[in-house]
Design a protein around this motif. Structure first.
Motif, PDB file in Angstrom:
ATOM      1  N   TRP B  70      37.776  55.223   3.261  1.00 30.80           N
ATOM      2  CA  TRP B  70      36.710  54.547   2.508  1.00 30.80           C
ATOM      3  C   TRP B  70      35.951  53.528   3.335  1.00 30.80           C
ATOM      4  N   TYR B  71      36.692  52.711   4.078  1.00 31.98           N
ATOM      5  CA  TYR B  71      36.021  51.641   4.804  1.00 31.98           C
ATOM      6  C   TYR B  71      35.678  52.042   6.241  1.00 31.98           C
ATOM      7  N   ILE B  72      35.868  53.330   6.538  1.00 27.03           N
ATOM      8  CA  ILE B  72      35.579  53.773   7.897  1.00 27.03           C
ATOM      9  C   ILE B  72      34.349  54.673   7.913  1.00 27.03           C
ATOM     10  N   ASP B  81      30.800  47.928   1.368  1.00 18.59           N
ATOM     11  CA  ASP B  81      31.063  46.566   1.838  1.00 18.59           C
ATOM     12  C   ASP B  81      31.459  45.624   0.701  1.00 18.59           C
ATOM     13  N   TYR B  82      31.998  46.180  -0.375  1.00 16.98           N
ATOM     14  CA  TYR B  82      32.560  45.363  -1.447  1.00 16.98           C
ATOM     15  C   TYR B  82      34.081  45.472  -1.381  1.00 16.98           C
ATOM     16  N   PRO B  83      34.786  44.516  -1.962  1.00 17.84           N
ATOM     17  CA  PRO B  83      36.254  44.572  -1.912  1.00 17.84           C
ATOM     18  C   PRO B  83      36.821  45.790  -2.648  1.00 17.84           C
ATOM     19  N   PRO B  84      38.090  46.041  -2.459  1.00 14.42           N
ATOM     20  CA  PRO B  84      38.693  47.291  -2.945  1.00 14.42           C
ATOM     21  C   PRO B  84      38.575  47.539  -4.456  1.00 14.42           C
ATOM     22  N   PHE B  85      38.703  46.484  -5.274  1.00 13.80           N
ATOM     23  CA  PHE B  85      38.652  46.757  -6.711  1.00 13.80           C
ATOM     24  C   PHE B  85      37.327  47.408  -7.098  1.00 13.80           C
ATOM     25  N   PHE B  86      36.265  46.960  -6.425  1.00 11.98           N
ATOM     26  CA  PHE B  86      34.983  47.558  -6.750  1.00 11.98           C
ATOM     27  C   PHE B  86      34.965  49.019  -6.306  1.00 11.98           C
ATOM     28  N   ALA B  87      35.622  49.274  -5.192  1.00 12.07           N
ATOM     29  CA  ALA B  87      35.718  50.668  -4.741  1.00 12.07           C
ATOM     30  C   ALA B  87      36.511  51.500  -5.745  1.00 12.07           C
ATOM     31  N   TYR B  88      37.591  50.904  -6.282  1.00 13.41           N
ATOM     32  CA  TYR B  88      38.359  51.623  -7.313  1.00 13.41           C
ATOM     33  C   TYR B  88      37.486  51.880  -8.536  1.00 13.41           C
ATOM     34  N   PHE B  89      36.679  50.867  -8.871  1.00 15.58           N
ATOM     35  CA  PHE B  89      35.786  50.993 -10.020  1.00 15.58           C
ATOM     36  C   PHE B  89      34.805  52.149  -9.801  1.00 15.58           C
ATOM     37  N   PHE B 247      46.024  40.356  -4.992  1.00 18.56           N
ATOM     38  CA  PHE B 247      45.462  40.736  -3.701  1.00 18.56           C
ATOM     39  C   PHE B 247      46.231  41.889  -3.071  1.00 18.56           C
ATOM     40  N   MET B 248      47.556  41.905  -3.314  1.00 18.27           N
ATOM     41  CA  MET B 248      48.361  43.015  -2.812  1.00 18.27           C
ATOM     42  C   MET B 248      47.890  44.326  -3.430  1.00 18.27           C
ATOM     43  N   MET B 249      47.657  44.264  -4.747  1.00 17.42           N
ATOM     44  CA  MET B 249      47.177  45.458  -5.454  1.00 17.42           C
ATOM     45  C   MET B 249      45.891  45.980  -4.817  1.00 17.42           C
ATOM     46  N   ALA B 250      45.009  45.016  -4.485  1.00 12.04           N
ATOM     47  CA  ALA B 250      43.711  45.412  -3.968  1.00 12.04           C
ATOM     48  C   ALA B 250      43.810  45.886  -2.523  1.00 12.04           C
ATOM     49  N   TYR B 251      44.381  45.016  -1.689  1.00 15.73           N
ATOM     50  CA  TYR B 251      44.306  45.284  -0.251  1.00 15.73           C
ATOM     51  C   TYR B 251      45.527  46.013   0.284  1.00 15.73           C
ATOM     52  N   GLY B 252      46.579  46.073  -0.529  1.00 18.88           N
ATOM     53  CA  GLY B 252      47.835  46.678  -0.086  1.00 18.88           C
ATOM     54  C   GLY B 252      47.643  48.015   0.615  1.00 18.88           C
ATOM     55  N   PRO B 253      46.992  48.963  -0.057  1.00 17.17           N
ATOM     56  CA  PRO B 253      46.846  50.290   0.555  1.00 17.17           C
ATOM     57  C   PRO B 253      46.148  50.241   1.894  1.00 17.17           C
ATOM     58  N   PHE B 254      45.159  49.352   2.008  1.00 15.85           N
ATOM     59  CA  PHE B 254      44.414  49.304   3.269  1.00 15.85           C
ATOM     60  C   PHE B 254      45.239  48.621   4.352  1.00 15.85           C
ATOM     61  N   TYR B 256      48.365  48.900   4.476  1.00 14.98           N
ATOM     62  CA  TYR B 256      49.326  49.935   4.827  1.00 14.98           C
ATOM     63  C   TYR B 256      48.772  50.845   5.912  1.00 14.98           C
ATOM     64  N   TYR B 257      47.462  51.170   5.783  1.00 15.40           N
ATOM     65  CA  TYR B 257      46.828  52.005   6.793  1.00 15.40           C
ATOM     66  C   TYR B 257      46.416  51.201   8.019  1.00 15.40           C
ATOM     67  N   GLY B 258      46.685  49.893   7.978  1.00 16.11           N
ATOM     68  CA  GLY B 258      46.339  49.053   9.126  1.00 16.11           C
ATOM     69  C   GLY B 258      44.847  48.864   9.312  1.00 16.11           C
ATOM     70  N   GLN B 259      44.109  48.789   8.196  1.00 15.95           N
ATOM     71  CA  GLN B 259      42.655  48.688   8.301  1.00 15.95           C
ATOM     72  C   GLN B 259      42.128  47.329   7.891  1.00 15.95           C
ATOM     73  N   MET B 260      42.979  46.346   7.764  1.00 11.95           N
ATOM     74  CA  MET B 260      42.537  45.065   7.229  1.00 11.95           C
ATOM     75  C   MET B 260      41.359  44.495   8.012  1.00 11.95           C
ATOM     76  N   LYS B 261      41.416  44.622   9.322  1.00 11.58           N
ATOM     77  CA  LYS B 261      40.340  44.059  10.135  1.00 11.58           C
ATOM     78  C   LYS B 261      39.019  44.767   9.828  1.00 11.58           C
ATOM     79  N   GLN B 262      39.122  46.078   9.745  1.00  7.39           N
ATOM     80  CA  GLN B 262      37.933  46.872   9.450  1.00  7.39           C
ATOM     81  C   GLN B 262      37.351  46.488   8.086  1.00  7.39           C
ATOM     82  N   VAL B 263      38.234  46.353   7.092  1.00  5.44           N
ATOM     83  CA  VAL B 263      37.782  46.010   5.742  1.00  5.44           C
ATOM     84  C   VAL B 263      37.073  44.665   5.760  1.00  5.44           C
TER      85      VAL B 263
END
Lengths: 625, 500
Positions: B70-72, B81-89, B247-254, B256-263
């Protein structure tokens, strides 16, 4: 001067009485607010008067000024004159209350002091809360509702119009644009002539000269801002972004400049006559100006009905305020804008005639009105009056008998009965014309006779509705859009007949549904239908109808069933393809349903007019000059 | 003997009355929101900005790609470029979108898809998501006096700002502001934990709301974590767990994939420049203009001034500064300035954490963010306009401030709809808003001395000035000057707001 002073003092006293007796106020909030307005008004009136400055400066100091009158005297006077005076002021009450609005917060403070139950308190609060939308003068609610109505119109005008992107003939939009092209490029005497420059078979002018002038003015505007859109020949089918926008804006400005002021005048007159009861004004204005049919046709489909209807509303307001000459002038203008305004002619004619008959100098009165009408017509037709041929040329354009008895599936008598009797095949156009004339006259005759015998402003509105409905139902060459004409008086009567009005509007909408679907106006149709129903059921908006409670279960079932039927028809029309053998099956069913309801409305309003004019005291009290 | 019965009866009456009034409130509110909804439906074919395509692309992106992409993904320039919850939405919405028309969620072939289906679907999704706003307004106003309630509904449910930004320009602000109001409502009622939780959720929907983070932190720390060191610490831990959980709920998966910097890079694009393409009427406009003026004056005086090589909207390119004279502004400077501007409010929240003041404080924080923030959009003015509507009915003074502030803010949104077609719509929208506020407020506060006068003479002159600018401006010459004035004015009125 002294008299004026004493009257003012008396009002002040009334106001104080109102404030010091919470019980009296509780009994009727409306009364209280009225009194508040009266005081405010007179205080502000006095402020303008130099001589009384010191008096108004300090309301509490009035006692010393009124020394000459003893307390007993004033008490006696107050007791005697209170009802009379309040009545009188209400009648004289001007309807605009500009500037500071009367305070009612005092009341709520008072409420706290007095021991009243919570329920009552809540109710009073309710009234206070809504009063700025419903209970103030006219300007505030009218202004807000009108702005909303204008917004809705702008929203609708974002959508397609009739014949958008549909060559070679396009639709009404192209017709109006073509008229602008013709009127701005050709001399006046060629407007209605079939010449090499003016091909009448391509959307030739077929409305009276006032429409032509209106097209000329709008054409000039277009020519100034966007000349390509009105070039002779080359602009046919012109559909540029800016050209379309300018066309839309011409309708919008005509609406704002003619229809809305007319409505304002009407409402002012209404408020004057309903003795200061302004509670439902916002609702009433909304019912008139957010009429979905009118908006969809003018700003969606594209026409200028707002002009002729606005002029008619002006004429109605003039009749209601006893200005007969103004009324006949305005109505003549309306007739000269769209010949369809003749639907109202019997009502205006019979009312004005009946009124003249009541006066001493009948002949003089009639000739005065006649002069006004003839003068107006002469004025409008001036460029064509130089020769008989020119007049006849224009006239022949106005009466398109060759277009047949009816168009499409219009919910009138001829079209509906043609399911059984093929009128067009059985009779010639000539005899059909006579039939139509006969039926139309017969159907509006009762209403006319009632008006001539006992003209009254109240039955006049019913007369308008009746005559326009009978024209719609029985006259020659009726279009679906003509339902707008009976809808207008119905909307003016919305206060008295809320249910009939909304019923009528719903079925008028349904009757135009196929047309609007063809124009791709489904979305605004749904939105406006929704807005109309919502405004009809606005919180605290509608005048109470006690009758509705006593409806029998049978009636309720019937109403519900018809609404359900109408809903199903909408869905079916949109989703199911009609059988090949009867491609217009659903149109015919819609037409049948609408026709039955229109007949019901016509019968009811005729009965109501008869009932009202039979009532003693109404219609016969007209002054004998 | 009969007394208990009577009492029972009274209680019952009271209960039914309450029930009735609840039902009335809900009915009336539904009426208000439905009128708005039908009007919004009329605006469906109106102009929509590139944000429309942005959101369509996000629908397609979240529908087609796995979470890790998603963020790549960079198929479209409009990256997520919105945080994960918006992406889930968006992912949730795409479920329906693909049912309506599979082309909407086609990542590659759906680019710049403009069919009626996608327009109607996306517009309807905004309208539907507005129910969150309506619900939050119901929660906030259900115990209010009727007059205030109606006024607030008019200001929020019929807000011209939201109509312009959400339903013409196209965004999902109504729904996000609804979440913010829910959070503020819980804080007002004293449910601090819920309030904090909802705010954390909001931050995971749109990070721009984080400007009020310091206020929330100070307020919750002082108001929620009270009652001795031990108990306070316990509460702090509870709150912390809740927030971190969100925040874990939102960013946890990312993570996990090691994409925090990218996000984070996607979410905070500091390369975008100090000002947005449409200048928000904030402090930096004033700053830029003074730089220009100074440069002009100095050149005239004979100094040799190097013309700036970078543009204000272009972002930081190497070491070059967009300013000729004044010092360069970096994101950290704006950050510090925002914090500095919020600090009075933080002090107040620290000294006296008052649930009644929290709405004002949060609105103030957003105003500071608006005035001094980096790359601020003019739409950000909604962040303080909508919450302030809640407190605008409290006194005559508040009403007066709100009156002028909302006119100016809505006017500053005008450049968003630059096409001729929407011109009359935005003007009449503002006019109707002004009329409703004028009549509404003046009927509410007629008891005060200046009876019904909603604005003072100096404010009146300012408003007339807007009218003058609007009628004379053709192009952008006057707008810059106006934007400036807007910023200054907002500053003033907000300062007044805080002083209260």
């Amino acid at each position: 001067m002294v008299q004026l002073l004493s009257v003012v003092l008396l009002y002040l006293q009334i106001g104080r009485r109102g404030q010091t007796h919470p019980k009296m106020k509780l009994s009727s909030t409306v009364m209280k607010i009225d009194e508040g307005e009266i005081i405010e008004e007179h205080v502000s009136a006095l402020k303008g008067d130099d001589g009384n400055k010191d008096l108004t400066g300090d309301v509490t100091g009035w006692d010393c000024k009124a020394e000459q009158r003893t307390r007993e005297e004033s008490e006696r006077l107050r007791l005697q004159e209170l009802p009379v005076l309040t009545g009188a002021t209400r009648i004289n009450n001007t309807c605009f209350i500009p500037g500071p609005l009367p305070s009612i917060v005092v009341d709520s403070n008072e409420m706290k002091k007095s021991r009243v139950t919570k329920a009552v308190k809540v109710e009073v609060n309710n009234k206070n809360a809504r009063w700025w939308l419903t209970n103030t003068g006219i300007s505030a609610p009218f202004f807000c509702v009108s702005l909303f109505a204008i917004l809705v119109r702008m929203g609708v005008s974002l959508h397609p119009y009739s014949g958008a992107g549909d060559p070679p003939k396009y639709g009404d939009f192209e017709a109006q644009r073509h008229w602008m092209e013709i009127t701005t490029n050709l001399p006046v005497n060629e407007w209605y002539q079939n010449t090499t420059k003016n091909d009448l078979s391509y959307w030739g002018l077929d409305y009276p000269p006032l429409t032509a002038y209106q097209s000329y003015v709008h054409g000039l505007v277009l020519k100034f801002f966007h000349p390509e859109s009105v070039l002779l020949y080359t602009s046919r089918g012109h559909e540029s972004y800016f050209g379309k926008l300018l066309m839309r804006w011409t309708v919008l400005t005509s609406d704002i400049l003619i229809f809305f002021p007319a409505i304002l005048w009407l409402i002012v007159v209404f408020a004057d006559q309903s003795k200061g009861d302004k509670r439902n004004i916002a609702w009433h204005v909304a019912m008139i100006v957010v009429n979905p049919c009118l908006i969809l046709i003018d700003h969606g489909h594209f026409q200028y009905n707002c002009i002729s209807l606005g002029l008619t509303v002006g004429a109605v307001a003039a009749v209601l305020s006893d200005k007969d000459l103004v009324s006949s002038f305005l109505f003549s203008l309306a007739l000269n804008h769209k010949q369809m305004s003749a639907y109202y002619a019997p009502a205006f004619f019979s009312y004005l005639l009946g009124k003249c008959l009541k006066r001493r100098n009948t002949l003089l009165e009639v000739s005065k009105l006649g002069m006004i009408v003839i003068g107006t017509f002469a004025l409008v037709w001036w460029p064509y009056l130089h020769s008989r041929v020119a007049v006849l040329e224009v006239l022949s354009r106005l009466a398109p008998f060759e277009r047949g008895l009816y168009e499409d599936y219009v919910a009138n008598f001829w079209c509906t009965t043609s399911v059984l009797i093929k009128w067009k095949r059985l009779f010639t156009t000539q005899s059909l014309k006579l039939f139509c004339l006969f039926m139309t006259v017969c159907s509006c005759l009762p209403s006319m006779i009632l008006q001539i015998r006992a003209p009254s402003t109240r039955t006049f509105l019913y007369g308008l509705l009746n005559s326009s409905l009978s024209f719609y139902l029985f006259s020659f060459q009726v279009h679906e859009k003509s339902i707008l004409l009976p809808l207008l008086p119905a909307s003016i009567l919305a206060m008295e007949e809320p249910f009939v009005f909304q019923w009528f509007t719903q079925f008028a909408l349904l009757s135009m549904f196929p047309l609007l679907c063809r124009d791709k106006l489904l979305l605004p149709y749904i939105a406006l239908y929704g807005i109309f129903i919502l405004i009809y059921y606005a919180p605290n908006g509608k005048p109470d109808t006690p009758k509705a409670r006593f409806w029998s279960r049978m009636t309720l079932f019937f109403v519900g069933f018809l609404l359900f039927l109408s809903f199903v028809l909408h869905i079916v029309y949109l989703t199911i393809n009609p059988p090949k053998k009867y491609p217009f099956l659903f149109e015919a069913i819609i037409m049948l349903l609408c026709f039955s309801q229109f007949v019901f409305v016509a019968v009811y309003t005729n009965w109501k007019q008869w009932f009202l004019s039979m009532k003693p005291g109404i219609g016969r009290e007209k002054k004998q000059v | 003997m009969t007394q208990p019965n009577q009492e029972k009866q009274q209680l019952k009456d009271k209960h039914t009355q309450l029930q009735n009034s609840r039902r009335h409130i809900i009915k009336d509110l539904i009426w208000f929101s439905l009128i708005a909804t039908f009007f919004k439906a009329l605006l469906i074919p109106a102009y929509h900005s590139t944000d429309f395509e942005v959101h369509r692309n996000w629908l397609a992106l979240t529908h087609t790609l796995p979470l890790s992409q998603w963020y790549i993904d960079e198929t479209s320039p409009w990256t997520l470029d919105y945080p994960p919850f918006f992406a889930y939405f968006e992912r949730f919405l795409s479920l329906f979108a693909s049912l309506v028309d599979p082309a909407i969620t086609d990542l590659y072939n759906g680019l710049n898809y403009k069919a009626p289906s996608v327009i109607i679907f996306q517009r309807l999704s905004v309208m539907a998501s507005d129910t969150v706003l309506v619900y939050s307004i119901y929660m906030l106003t259900k115990n209010m006096e009727l007059r205030k309630r109606f006024m607030i509904w008019v200001l929020v449910v019929w807000s011209p700002g939201l109509l312009i930004v959400d339903h013409v320009h196209f965004q999902y602000n109504g729904f996000l502001l609804g979440i913010l109001l829910l959070s503020l409502g819980s804080l007002q009622k004293g449910n601090d934990l819920t309030g904090g939780f909802i705010f954390a959720v909001l931050l995971c929907f749109k990070h721009l709301f984080a400007v009020a983070g310091p206020v929330y932190f100070v307020y919750l720390f002082r108001h929620y974590c009270r009652g001795g060191i031990l108990r306070g610490f316990g509460k702090l831990v509870t709150m912390g767990t809740v927030v971190v959980g969100v925040f874990m709920m939102a960013y946890g998966p990312f993570a996990y994939y090691g994409q925090m910097k990218q996000v984070l890079q996607r979410m905070f694009p500091f390369g975008r420049g100090l000002c947005h393409a449409y200048w928000a009427p904030n402090f930096w406009v004033f700053y830029i203009i003074s730089d220009k003026v100074l440069a002009f004056v100095f050149t005239k005086l004979g100094f040799h001034i190097l013309p700036p090589t970078a543009s204000f909207t272009g972002g930081l390119v190497g070491d070059s500064s967009p300013f000729a004279i004044l010092p360069m502004i970096t994101p950290s400077v704006t950050f510090a300035l925002v914090l500095l501007a919020i600090s009075p409010c933080l002090v107040k929240a620290w000294r006296n954490p008052d649930p009644k003041m929290i709405v004002r404080q949060v609105a103030y924080a957003y105003t500071c963010g608006f005035l001094f923030g980096w790359h601020v959009h003019e739409k950000a003015s909604l962040h303080f306009l909508i919450p302030l509507a809640i407190v605008s009915t409290e006194s005559n003074e508040d009403a007066r401030h709100y009156f002028i502030l909302s006119i100016v803010s809505v006017y500053s949104l005008f450049p968003l709809l630059y096409e001729a077609q929407e011109y009359p719509i935005k003007v009449v929208l503002l006019l109707l808003h002004v009329a409703l506020m004028w009549f509404g407020f003046s009927s509410q506060f007629t008891d005060s001395k200046n009876g019904g006068g909603v604005s003072r003479w100096i404010e009146k002159i300012y408003l007339v000035g807007i009218l003058g600018v609007e009628t004379t401006h053709n192009g952008g010459a006057f707008e810059d000057a106006l934007d400036d004035m807007d910023g200054v004015c907002e500053e003033c009125s907000m300062e007044r707001e805080l002083r209260r």
